[in-house]
Write a protein that holds these residues in place. Structure first.
Motif, PDB file in Angstrom:
ATOM      1  N   GLN A  84       8.041  14.783  -3.994  1.00  0.00           N
ATOM      2  CA  GLN A  84       8.788  13.640  -3.086  1.00  0.00           C
ATOM      3  C   GLN A  84       8.267  12.098  -2.882  1.00  0.00           C
ATOM      4  OE1 GLN A  84      10.630  14.141  -0.076  1.00  0.00           O
ATOM      5  NE2 GLN A  84      11.006  15.382  -0.471  1.00  0.00           N
ATOM      6  N   TYR A  85       6.733  12.128  -3.884  1.00  0.00           N
ATOM      7  CA  TYR A  85       6.660  11.205  -4.409  1.00  0.00           C
ATOM      8  C   TYR A  85       7.590  10.803  -4.983  1.00  0.00           C
ATOM      9  CZ  TYR A  85       3.695   7.717  -6.180  1.00  0.00           C
ATOM     10  OH  TYR A  85       2.860   6.606  -7.110  1.00  0.00           O
ATOM     11  N   LEU A  86       8.188  11.036  -6.369  1.00  0.00           N
ATOM     12  CA  LEU A  86       8.563  10.792  -7.180  1.00  0.00           C
ATOM     13  C   LEU A  86      10.051  10.322  -6.322  1.00  0.00           C
ATOM     14  CD1 LEU A  86       7.829  13.244 -10.573  1.00  0.00           C
ATOM     15  CD2 LEU A  86       7.327  10.463  -9.568  1.00  0.00           C
ATOM     16  N   THR A  87      10.576  10.696  -5.654  1.00  0.00           N
ATOM     17  CA  THR A  87      12.216  10.671  -5.164  1.00  0.00           C
ATOM     18  C   THR A  87      12.562  10.234  -3.550  1.00  0.00           C
ATOM     19  OG1 THR A  87      12.035  12.888  -3.754  1.00  0.00           O
ATOM     20  CG2 THR A  87      12.854  12.569  -6.373  1.00  0.00           C
ATOM     21  N   ASN A  88      11.260  10.139  -3.402  1.00  0.00           N
ATOM     22  CA  ASN A  88      11.211   9.497  -1.686  1.00  0.00           C
ATOM     23  C   ASN A  88      10.320   8.269  -1.191  1.00  0.00           C
ATOM     24  OD1 ASN A  88      10.273   9.278   1.767  1.00  0.00           O
ATOM     25  ND2 ASN A  88      11.311  10.971   0.949  1.00  0.00           N
ATOM     26  N   ARG A  89      10.877   7.556  -0.609  1.00  0.00           N
ATOM     27  CA  ARG A  89      10.161   5.693  -0.566  1.00  0.00           C
ATOM     28  C   ARG A  89       9.158   5.433   0.219  1.00  0.00           C
ATOM     29  NH1 ARG A  89      15.206   1.413  -1.239  1.00  0.00           N
ATOM     30  NH2 ARG A  89      16.082   2.583   0.860  1.00  0.00           N
ATOM     31  N   GLY A  90       9.760   5.985   1.367  1.00  0.00           N
ATOM     32  CA  GLY A  90       9.055   6.255   2.589  1.00  0.00           C
ATOM     33  C   GLY A  90       7.722   6.800   2.324  1.00  0.00           C
ATOM     34  N   PHE A  91       7.607   8.208   1.788  1.00  0.00           N
ATOM     35  CA  PHE A  91       6.756   9.014   2.046  1.00  0.00           C
ATOM     36  C   PHE A  91       5.805   8.675   0.675  1.00  0.00           C
ATOM     37  CE2 PHE A  91       4.307  12.119  -1.159  1.00  0.00           C
ATOM     38  CZ  PHE A  91       4.097  12.917   0.240  1.00  0.00           C
ATOM     39  N   ASN A  92       6.689   7.652  -0.765  1.00  0.00           N
ATOM     40  CA  ASN A  92       5.732   7.100  -1.677  1.00  0.00           C
ATOM     41  C   ASN A  92       4.958   6.714  -1.095  1.00  0.00           C
ATOM     42  OD1 ASN A  92       5.622   5.460  -3.858  1.00  0.00           O
ATOM     43  ND2 ASN A  92       5.574   7.153  -5.314  1.00  0.00           N
ATOM     44  N   TYR A  93       5.107   5.342  -0.742  1.00  0.00           N
ATOM     45  CA  TYR A  93       4.745   4.626   0.580  1.00  0.00           C
ATOM     46  C   TYR A  93       3.529   4.784   1.105  1.00  0.00           C
ATOM     47  CZ  TYR A  93       3.409   0.093   2.575  1.00  0.00           C
ATOM     48  OH  TYR A  93       2.908  -0.988   2.787  1.00  0.00           O
ATOM     49  N   MET A  94       3.347   5.779   1.591  1.00  0.00           N
ATOM     50  CA  MET A  94       2.666   6.233   2.581  1.00  0.00           C
ATOM     51  C   MET A  94       1.194   6.736   1.847  1.00  0.00           C
ATOM     52  SD  MET A  94       3.200   5.306   5.663  1.00  0.00           S
ATOM     53  CE  MET A  94       1.461   5.812   6.443  1.00  0.00           C
ATOM     54  N   VAL A  95       1.679   7.374   0.947  1.00  0.00           N
ATOM     55  CA  VAL A  95       0.706   7.874  -0.218  1.00  0.00           C
ATOM     56  C   VAL A  95      -0.226   6.735  -0.730  1.00  0.00           C
ATOM     57  CG1 VAL A  95       0.248   9.023  -2.470  1.00  0.00           C
ATOM     58  CG2 VAL A  95       1.518   9.606  -1.203  1.00  0.00           C
ATOM     59  N   TRP A  96      -0.024   5.147  -0.763  1.00  0.00           N
ATOM     60  CA  TRP A  96      -0.604   4.664  -1.180  1.00  0.00           C
ATOM     61  C   TRP A  96      -1.566   3.877  -0.072  1.00  0.00           C
ATOM     62  CZ3 TRP A  96      -2.659   4.672  -6.111  1.00  0.00           C
ATOM     63  CH2 TRP A  96      -1.806   4.882  -7.495  1.00  0.00           C
ATOM     64  N   HIS A  97      -0.879   4.134   1.029  1.00  0.00           N
ATOM     65  CA  HIS A  97      -1.306   3.711   2.292  1.00  0.00           C
ATOM     66  C   HIS A  97      -2.067   3.965   2.459  1.00  0.00           C
ATOM     67  CE1 HIS A  97      -1.217   1.914   6.066  1.00  0.00           C
ATOM     68  NE2 HIS A  97      -1.072   1.102   6.316  1.00  0.00           N
ATOM     69  N   ARG A  98      -1.922   5.380   2.104  1.00  0.00           N
ATOM     70  CA  ARG A  98      -3.349   5.730   3.235  1.00  0.00           C
ATOM     71  C   ARG A  98      -4.568   5.779   2.458  1.00  0.00           C
ATOM     72  NH1 ARG A  98      -2.151   7.663   7.993  1.00  0.00           N
ATOM     73  NH2 ARG A  98      -0.344   9.576   8.306  1.00  0.00           N
ATOM     74  N   ILE A  99      -4.589   5.882   0.460  1.00  0.00           N
ATOM     75  CA  ILE A  99      -5.451   5.576  -0.942  1.00  0.00           C
ATOM     76  C   ILE A  99      -5.927   4.950   0.040  1.00  0.00           C
ATOM     77  CG2 ILE A  99      -5.907   5.661  -3.092  1.00  0.00           C
ATOM     78  CD1 ILE A  99      -3.474   7.819  -3.465  1.00  0.00           C
ATOM     79  N   ALA A 100      -5.144   3.694   0.531  1.00  0.00           N
ATOM     80  CA  ALA A 100      -5.811   2.034   0.724  1.00  0.00           C
ATOM     81  C   ALA A 100      -6.758   2.043   1.831  1.00  0.00           C
ATOM     82  CB  ALA A 100      -4.479   1.329   0.622  1.00  0.00           C
ATOM     83  N   GLN A 101      -6.315   3.369   2.213  1.00  0.00           N
ATOM     84  CA  GLN A 101      -7.830   3.109   3.328  1.00  0.00           C
ATOM     85  C   GLN A 101      -9.700   3.767   3.485  1.00  0.00           C
ATOM     86  OE1 GLN A 101      -5.567   4.585   6.921  1.00  0.00           O
ATOM     87  NE2 GLN A 101      -4.495   2.956   7.384  1.00  0.00           N
ATOM     88  N   SER A 102      -9.102   4.864   1.966  1.00  0.00           N
ATOM     89  CA  SER A 102     -10.919   5.202   0.806  1.00  0.00           C
ATOM     90  C   SER A 102     -12.074   4.533   1.732  1.00  0.00           C
ATOM     91  CB  SER A 102     -10.140   5.393  -0.240  1.00  0.00           C
ATOM     92  OG  SER A 102     -11.457   5.513  -1.278  1.00  0.00           O
ATOM     93  N   ASP A 103     -12.687   5.320   1.022  1.00  0.00           N
ATOM     94  CA  ASP A 103     -14.582   4.676   1.069  1.00  0.00           C
ATOM     95  C   ASP A 103     -14.582   3.863  -0.356  1.00  0.00           C
ATOM     96  OD1 ASP A 103     -13.936   5.313   3.646  1.00  0.00           O
ATOM     97  OD2 ASP A 103     -15.623   7.341   3.439  1.00  0.00           O
ATOM     98  N   SER A 104     -14.188   4.458  -0.934  1.00  0.00           N
ATOM     99  CA  SER A 104     -14.594   3.887  -2.312  1.00  0.00           C
ATOM    100  C   SER A 104     -14.071   2.439  -2.358  1.00  0.00           C
ATOM    101  CB  SER A 104     -13.555   5.023  -3.564  1.00  0.00           C
ATOM    102  OG  SER A 104     -13.616   4.649  -5.010  1.00  0.00           O
ATOM    103  N   SER A 105     -14.444   1.531  -2.859  1.00  0.00           N
ATOM    104  CA  SER A 105     -13.831   0.251  -3.209  1.00  0.00           C
ATOM    105  C   SER A 105     -13.077  -0.065  -4.823  1.00  0.00           C
ATOM    106  CB  SER A 105     -14.939  -1.235  -3.540  1.00  0.00           C
ATOM    107  OG  SER A 105     -16.192  -0.532  -4.077  1.00  0.00           O
ATOM    108  N   VAL A 106     -13.402   1.000  -5.162  1.00  0.00           N
ATOM    109  CA  VAL A 106     -13.066   0.857  -6.368  1.00  0.00           C
ATOM    110  C   VAL A 106     -11.243   1.723  -5.868  1.00  0.00           C
ATOM    111  CG1 VAL A 106     -12.414   1.772  -9.167  1.00  0.00           C
ATOM    112  CG2 VAL A 106     -14.262   0.909  -7.999  1.00  0.00           C
ATOM    113  N   LEU A 107     -11.115   2.324  -5.632  1.00  0.00           N
ATOM    114  CA  LEU A 107     -10.072   3.172  -5.283  1.00  0.00           C
ATOM    115  C   LEU A 107      -9.255   2.468  -4.269  1.00  0.00           C
ATOM    116  CD1 LEU A 107      -8.056   5.828  -6.337  1.00  0.00           C
ATOM    117  CD2 LEU A 107      -9.636   7.015  -4.437  1.00  0.00           C
TER     118      LEU A 107
END
Length: 181
Positions: free
Chosen positions: A26-49
């Motif tokens: 899904q990460y490789l083929t689905n734009r909506g899911f791909n976007y949301m993976v990065w959106h979710r990671i951008a809310q991480s507690d780790s400042s570098v991540l």
């Protein structure tokens, strides 16, 4: 909210599965899911991540036409139909198990944007304008322009959108998270 749980819930909404092989596919083929993976990671507690993910989110915004800022509060099990494009204001709040279709705009010119309840289906080409509340279990029909609050359990259509049905429960939300035991 745990990032991995959020990603898993989004994946489940797309596929009714949450294993690693399905995630990769899904990460490789689905734009909506791909976007949301990065959106979710951008809310991480780790400042570098968080910094790396924010860079990827801005790249994905341009590439996919999905403009959902990382400040937007989104519940578990978010589904972007047909991979966008869509625009969501950074002050919007979206509940659990919500669907948005292509060409949706959730915006505001001054102040706060919309608050959207749980299990809301937003059809194609819908505009939701300013600080309105859309109640849980609602359906917003294609092409509607929402300028007033929509009660929970309603089907709203038209320009401006108005509730036309409160008795019938829609079944546009599939693969709800968490899965029924």
């Amino acid at each position: 909210m745990q990032i991995f749980e959020a990603i898993k819930s989004d994946l489940y909404r797309y596929t009714r599965r949450s294993d690693a092989k399905t995630l990769c596919r899904q990460y490789l083929t689905n734009r909506g899911f791909n976007y949301m993976v990065w959106h979710r990671i951008a809310q991480s507690d780790s400042s570098v991540l968080r910094r790396i993910a924010r860079l990827f989110v801005s790249l994905k915004m341009r590439k996919f036409g999905i403009q959902i800022p990382v400040e937007t509060r989104i519940g578990l099990g978010f589904y972007i139909g047909h991979g966008g494009p869509c625009v969501v204001h950074h002050t919007a709040t979206i509940g659990n198990n919500c669907n948005i279709s292509q060409y949706v705009t959730i915006g505001a010119t001054l102040g706060k944007s919309a608050s959207i309840g749980d299990e809301v289906y937003i059809g194609p080409s819908v505009c939701i304008v300013e600080d309105v509340t859309i109640g849980s279990h609602s359906l917003i029909g294609a092409g509607a322009v929402v300028t007033r609050d929509i009660p929970a359990g309603s089907t709203a259509v038209g320009v401006p959108a108005r509730p036309i049905d409160r008795a019938r429960r829609h079944n546009f939300i599939t693969n709800r998270w968490p899965p029924a035991a």
